[in-house]
Every structure is written in C-alpha cells, then in structure tokens.
Design an enzyme around this catalytic site. Structure first.
Site, mmCIF file in Angstrom:
data_model
loop_
_atom_site.group_PDB
_atom_site.id
_atom_site.type_symbol
_atom_site.label_atom_id
_atom_site.label_comp_id
_atom_site.label_asym_id
_atom_site.label_seq_id
_atom_site.Cartn_x
_atom_site.Cartn_y
_atom_site.Cartn_z
ATOM 1 C CD GLU A 193 -2.893 0.746 2.109
ATOM 2 O OE1 GLU A 193 -3.343 1.724 2.983
ATOM 3 O OE2 GLU A 193 -4.215 0.869 1.695
ATOM 4 C CE LYS A 213 -12.049 3.733 2.074
ATOM 5 N NZ LYS A 213 -11.811 4.366 3.356
ATOM 6 C CG HIS A 228 6.325 -29.530 3.621
ATOM 7 N ND1 HIS A 228 6.619 -30.938 3.669
ATOM 8 C CD2 HIS A 228 6.938 -29.157 4.338
ATOM 9 C CE1 HIS A 228 7.282 -31.193 3.777
ATOM 10 N NE2 HIS A 228 7.807 -30.308 4.271
HETATM 11 O O1 LIG Z 1 -8.459 2.859 9.789
HETATM 12 P P1 LIG Z 1 -9.488 3.370 8.846
HETATM 13 O O2 LIG Z 1 -9.612 4.687 8.425
HETATM 14 O O3 LIG Z 1 -10.689 2.168 9.394
HETATM 15 O O4 LIG Z 1 -8.948 3.001 7.532
HETATM 16 C C1 LIG Z 1 -8.861 0.790 7.272
HETATM 17 C C2 LIG Z 1 -7.614 1.062 6.135
HETATM 18 O O5 LIG Z 1 -8.541 1.400 4.857
HETATM 19 C C3 LIG Z 1 -8.427 1.578 3.432
HETATM 20 O O6 LIG Z 1 -8.178 0.255 3.105
HETATM 21 C C4 LIG Z 1 -7.039 2.212 4.060
HETATM 22 O O7 LIG Z 1 -5.988 2.248 2.210
HETATM 23 C C5 LIG Z 1 -6.531 1.896 4.845
HETATM 24 O O8 LIG Z 1 -4.382 2.202 4.873
HETATM 25 C C6 LIG Z 1 -6.789 1.974 6.306
HETATM 26 O O9 LIG Z 1 -5.712 0.735 7.087
#
Ligand SMILES: O=P(O)(O)OC[C@H]1O[C@H](O)[C@H](O)[C@@H](O)[C@@H]1O
Length: 614
Positions: free
Chosen positions: A393, A527, A422
């Site tokens: 990431e 998202k 294995h």
């Molecule tokens: O901690 P939050 O704001 O819920 O985000 C949870 C995750 O969301 C996304 O996937 C980001 O890319 C991550 O870096 C993060 O850890």
C-alpha cells in the site's frame, strides 16, 4: 576523482553517532581458531574505497552481468557474509544480505539516491510534509520517541495517551472496570480493517501468551457469515466481551457494518453495548462522535499524521496488546532502538538502508521480482500479511513525486517455514525466477529448560533450523537471492524492532524510487466504485418494488430493469446484483423464466408501499 562509499558517510549527513571505525577482525580461517559469534561485539565496517567512479559505470550492464554470477566459492561467500553482516547488539537482531548479489559498483551507483533518501527521512522526522498528496506530516516514529515531535503539544498527547492506555488496560485486567453483567472482561472483539486490524492481528499472533487475561478475536470484514461466526463463538461470553472499534477515518463501511452487526447482537442478547464499547479513531470522526454521544466506555485517539499501515505503535496496536498482557512499553522500546539504528547514514550500519538497497537491486527498482517473506516461526505467521499492507500500500503507486506514470510496487507474499516448503517452495527452487526470499530466523526454539531431544542430539527446533538453512542454500545454489533477518527470540522488543525496521526500509525505498509512501489514492477509487454498485442496487430495488406493487405483479426482464434504471450500459452489473439477491432470497424468479439471463424475469416477494416513491 575516484568515488567511494565514503560518500555515504559524508559530513553533510553526519552519522547520528560517531562510530569508532576499527578494522573488522580478520574472518577466522575455516576450521581455524574458535570463533565467538559476532553478536558478542558490534562489527564495524571500514568504508569501501572503490576505484571505479560512478560516471563510467553503466548500472544496467554491470548489474545485469553481476546478477548472473552469484558467488559460488564458499570462502568468498563466507567473507561476504562477514563483511556485510549487520548486528544490533542491544536487540540481538542481525541482518545478512550476503546472498543478494549487489556489486560494489551498484552500491556506488546508489550513493546519490541514498543521500537524498537519508535527507528526506531526516526532514520527515523533523515534521516536514512528507505526505504531500494529503498535505500531512508523517509521525509514526514520534510514537516511540515523543521528544522528536515538532510541536510540544503532540509530545504531551503521545505521552498522555500511552499512560491512559496502560491504566485502562490495567483496570480492565484487574476487574476494576467491568461489564454490567459479568465479574470481569474476558474477551476482546476487535472491529476494524486494513491497518486497523493487521497490526493488532500480527502482534496478537506473535506475542499473546497461551492464556491471556483477555482473548482477542477479530471482525475485519463485512462478511455476514464471518461476523456471525465470531459472535457465535463468543456465545454467552458476549456479556464479558470488550468491543474495540478501530477506524482512523471513522467512516470505513466495513467497520461501520461490523459495528452495526455487533450492536444488533448486543440488543438481541439484552446487553448494553455502550458499557462494553471502546472507540479508537480520530477526534470528531463519525465513530468518535457516535461513541461520545452514546456514552461508550472509552475513546482513544488516532492522529492524521499516523497512517493506518503504520499505526500499530499507536492505540490501534497498543491497546489490544496491553489487554492481552503484552508489554507494550517493551514493544515501543524495541522500535525506538531500531529507529535510532536506522537513522545513521552509514549504509553498512543501517539495516533499513541495507534492506532498501537489496530490494532495489533484486527488483531493479521497479518491482520486477516479488518479496517472499518466510518466517521460520509459527508465531510470526501473520508478518507477511502485515507487510503486504505496509509494503504494497506504500509502494504500489501509479505516479512518482514528479507526476510521472511509474506504476511502482513490490509484491509481498509468504506464510511460514518450514510449512511453505510443502506448498510452493518447489516453484521457488526450480520454477519461474520472479522473486527474492527473506528468511526470518528465530534462534531461541523454546523457553530455557523446555527443550527435548526427539532423537539423540537433535531437537524439533534443529529440524526447523536445518530446513531454513537448507532452503536458503538450495535457493542460492540455483541462483535465487535471499535476505536473512535473525532475532534471538520473539519478544515484544524484537517484534517492535522488526516492525520499525520494515517501516523505515519502506520509507527509504520509497525515496529511492521517488514516490510518496504515505497515501493510498487507489483505495479511495475502490471505495468509490463500491459505493456506485450499491447505488445501482438501490435503483434496481426501487424499480422492482414499483413493478411488484402492481396488481398483478409485473416481473421484469434484465433489459426492462436496466431500461427503467436508465442504465442500459450497466446490464451486466444489474445481472450480478440480481444473482446475488436471488441467492439470498431477496428477489424471486418468475415461473418459467429460469432460462438464459436474457429471458429471466424477476420480482420482489412483497411490495413495500413506503418505498414506492423513495
Ligand atoms: O482505519 P480506517 O480509517 O478504517 O481505514 C482502514 C483502512 O482503509 C483503507 O483501506 C486504507 O487504505 C488503509 O490504509 C486503512 O488502514
């Protein structure tokens, strides 16, 4: 003018501590005098002075040529091992990069890149906007040394938060803070995803005692069956479960869904969720405001200058760890020692720089080879999953800092040895050569006094050791490069140290390839796309509801649905939505229309008049 490695030790970037440079004792001749293992004294390295100047080196030619000629002579390998061996004595950690074939010319070639990487890292720790795309500082190192922070208010915040984590955990474990209908908390249910889960999961798997004061389990997805499974396993112990909801943004859909599902379970069990809920999130986030308004048991802060994938040394990792009886101050101490060790600009004494250099060499600075993580220790099973987020990431980016399209990255996978021998190591040994390996070696097999010989002179741990060394040799014999990270045992201090080691290595490597390691634009795109699918689903349901409220009910074909949703171009997605809803009994297939997707007709089981004009 001959260039030399001494450039990495230039006065403009003084090593953080003056190192007494003394000639490394001559490597013992094989079978010569008895050899005290290097970890009894920190080896120092004389700067290599090389004749070749950078200008007349064609990196590609030299590197390519060298890649084909890994060292075969055992004496030369032994000398290379000793020459490049790094060891942090206080941590009992050492790093062997001798099985990576970088050449002296390559090291010289990288000098200018490292100079700017060290400079950028130094500025980052001083509070520069090291995440320019989001206009943020990058401060996870401050969590282990609050004196580094650029603002005194942050120092107080970090220290007070750590103290409150420790006292809260102590009170929970002691039963001073307890659930309404149980004598004490016995379980932790952590609800979070990505960096709000992977760090706590790795630490729990690595360090939780066999019988922790509170046993942890995770909801780290929006899979209803997975959520049901965790809640079912808790059973009546839901009444003594501390639910920790972790989300830096406070708005991640999967985490929100997990929270709503868990709160539903609490209602159905007649329990008051607020009395057993803890939030770890940024101040004034949706989650923070929800927890505050609903009067949850506790709230702990996250900061915009700590990324999700580097948040394990914040409340995100520290609170769950402390509740399991893990010494979090030791974790922080191990990380702090490693942070200090990786501040030096003395390449050979900077394990993070050595890792970054090896990654660049092995994957040509473009991720041409994958990084296979092989901890030969069950408790480190989740290290590769943790590193997948930390590395991929951070480094998997479309653009570099100058806006060029680079599609950078470094792919990480692996589980544990010797188990993986294995499974897929056959391919590593003989198949497509598209990787370099990283062995994580743990010297201590069992606590003192617990070892047992399963055959004369041989223990189970000897087998594990032999499998690791055998695999390392077998891979190298077939031209496969590897790095070895060795720790004496898995402790909070060593776990803190390897986390810090890789955080720094990723940061340095990102500078070497000129990318921002601290944002994640691609995730936002994902998202957004998910939100569009859900919006389309709502339109489909509305169209079906209208047709289902007619008398008689009017089943619709996919074409008719797409047409009424004004989304003919989305017909395939509409088909997938219908298929998913049909599998969950949420839409019905009209009699006689079960043929091809083109002819299928669907309707809703009931008409919801209220939604008719939604
Ligand atoms: O901690 P939050 O704001 O819920 O985000 C949870 C995750 O969301 C996304 O996937 C980001 O890319 C991550 O870096 C993060 O850890």
């Amino acid at each position: 003018m001959a260039s030399s490695l001494s450039g990495l030790f230039s006065s403009s970037l003084k090593p953080s501590k003056t190192l007494s440079v003394k000639a490394l004792s001559a490597p013992p001749t094989r079978g010569g005098d008895s050899f005290s293992f290097p970890h009894t004294s920190k080896p120092t390295h004389l700067p290599l002075t090389l004749s070749a100047s950078r200008s007349d080196i064609s990196h590609t030619d030299a590197a390519t040529a060298a890649k084909k000629e890994l060292i075969k002579d055992p004496d030369a390998l032994w000398e290379r091992y000793l020459d490049w061996l790094y060891q942090e004595k206080d941590l009992g950690l050492y790093l062997d990069v001798s099985r990576v074939g970088f050449t002296d010319e390559f090291v010289v070639d990288m000098e200018h890149r490292f100079k700017s990487a060290f400079k950028a890292m130094d500025e980052l720790e001083k509070g520069s906007i090291a995440n320019p795309d989001e206009g943020r500082m990058v401060g996870h190192y401050w969590l282990r040394n609050s004196s580094l922070v650029p603002k005194p208010t942050l120092k107080t915040l970090i220290e007070n938060t750590l103290d409150s984590i420790c006292s809260f955990a102590d009170d929970i474990i002691a039963g001073k803070i307890k659930p309404p209908s149980s004598p004490r908390f016995t379980q932790i249910l952590s609800v979070g995803i990505g960096g709000s889960a992977l760090g706590p999961q790795f630490v729990a798997e690595a360090l939780a005692p066999d019988n922790p004061p509170l046993k942890i389990r995770f909801i780290d997805n929006t899979d209803p069956a997975g959520i049901d499974h965790q809640i079912a396993q808790l059973g009546p112990e839901l009444a003594s479960t501390l639910v920790i909801v972790i989300s830096k943004s406070g708005g991640t859909p999967e985490t929100r869904n997990g929270l709503l599902e868990v709160q539903k379970a609490f209602r159905e069990a007649g329990l008051n969720f607020a009395k057993q809920g803890v939030a770890i999130t940024q101040e004034n986030s949706l989650l923070d405001n929800t927890a505050r308004i609903e009067g949850w048991l506790a709230r702990f802060p996250m900061y915009d200058w700590v990324g999700g994938r580097t948040s394990v040394m914040s409340a995100v990792g520290l609170l769950p760890a402390a509740l399991q009886g893990i010494d979090i101050r030791e974790m922080l101490a191990g990380a702090a020692i490693m942070d200090e060790a990786t501040r030096t600009t003395w390449l050979k004494n900077n394990p993070a720089a050595l890792l970054a250099m090896c990654w660049y060499w092995a994957s040509d600075g473009v991720g041409s080879k994958d990084m296979v993580i092989l901890p030969y220790k069950d408790s480190l099973l989740l290290f590769s999953r943790y590193l997948q987020q930390l590395v991929m990431e951070s480094l998997g980016k479309e653009f570099d800092l100058d806006g060029n399209t680079v599609n950078q990255g470094l792919t990480v996978y692996g589980n544990k040895g010797s188990t993986d021998q294995h499974a897929y190591i056959q391919q590593l040994r003989e198949g497509v050569h598209n990787f370099f390996a990283t062995f994580i070696e743990v010297l201590r097999d069992r606590p003192p006094g617990h070892d047992w010989e399963l055959e004369p002179g041989v223990t189970c741990g000897d087998y594990l050791f032999g499998m690791l060394q055998g695999t390392r040799s077998a891979l190298y014999a077939n031209g496969r490069e590897s790095i070895s990270v060795t720790i004496e045992e898995v402790t909070p201090r060593s776990v803190g140290a390897i986390i810090a080691l890789y955080e720094r290595a990723v940061g340095l490597y990102a500078s070497l390839v000129n990318i921002n390691a601290y944002h994640q634009p691609g995730v936002e795109a994902g998202k957004k796309a998910a939100a569009e699918v859900l919006a389309l689903q709502k339109r489909v349901l509305s169209v079906l509801n209208e047709a289902s409220c007619k008398d008689p009910v009017e089943p619709l074909t996919l074409d008719e649905i797409a047409d009424r949703c004004h989304a003919p171009e989305e017909i395939e997605m509409i088909y997938k939505i219908i298929a998913h809803m049909s599998a969950n009994d949420r839409v019905l297939i009209a009699e006689g229309s079960c043929g091809s997707p083109r002819s299928v007709k669907v309707y809703l089981g009931e008409c919801n008049v209220d939604d008719m004009y939604a």
